[in-house]
Scaffold this motif. Sequence first.
Motif: not given
Ligand code: CA
Length: 225
Positions: A9-11, A53, A55, A102
């Motif tokens: 996850e990039d967040e 995730d 993206m 999400k």
């Molecule tokens: Ca993402």
Amino acid sequence: MNNTILIVEDEPKLASLLADYLRQAGFDTHHIADGLKVEAWVREHAPALLLLDLMLPGKDGLAIARDLRRFTEVPVIMVTAKVEEIDRLLGLELGADDYVCKPFSPREVVARVKTVLRRLNAPQAQPIADGVVLDPLRFRVSAGENSIELTAVEFHLMETLHGEPGRIYSRDQLMDRIYPDNRIVSDRTIDSHIKKLRRKLEGLLPGEELVHSVYGAGYKYEPPV
Ligand code: CA
């Protein structure tokens, strides 16, 4: 058994929120934000499950899932920001085990993780070799000549504790195991089921204490000596 959930996850905030909830539910977690680093980590650490995730920087979730399937059956729950994406993802047959959209509630994600793991692990569940044998079809526990019959809840408690001897389960963790639908039950409910379970276990192996309460922490199973 490996209990690690890999969160891709990039967040960062979302990742740490998920990690908190998963750890509360008794899992270990590891977080990777860069899509390019996932495959090497999975090869090295063989996590129990991925929350992936869609993206991501570096390499997107689709490409990661596809490449993972070349060498591992590790369960994957795909996380996407768009409901509409799910139909498209399903069409791609990525071998994902579930999809989450999400924004999600972390509770919901934890429940999905448990459901996927339970589904996959159920047939291979191995009894430990301590002479105490669990029969999940009859909710019966036996040791040598003796056997006892349990209620469904007592059996699931026994199964959970017996599955990992020595591991201390908190009341919350036990509640999650026996009420996966997040039904609200009080700590006292668990205590009262455990009390009945222990009373029945006295008839199995008289003089042996199998289920121990750990003050301020919860309960654990210890094999008979
Ligand atoms: Ca993402």
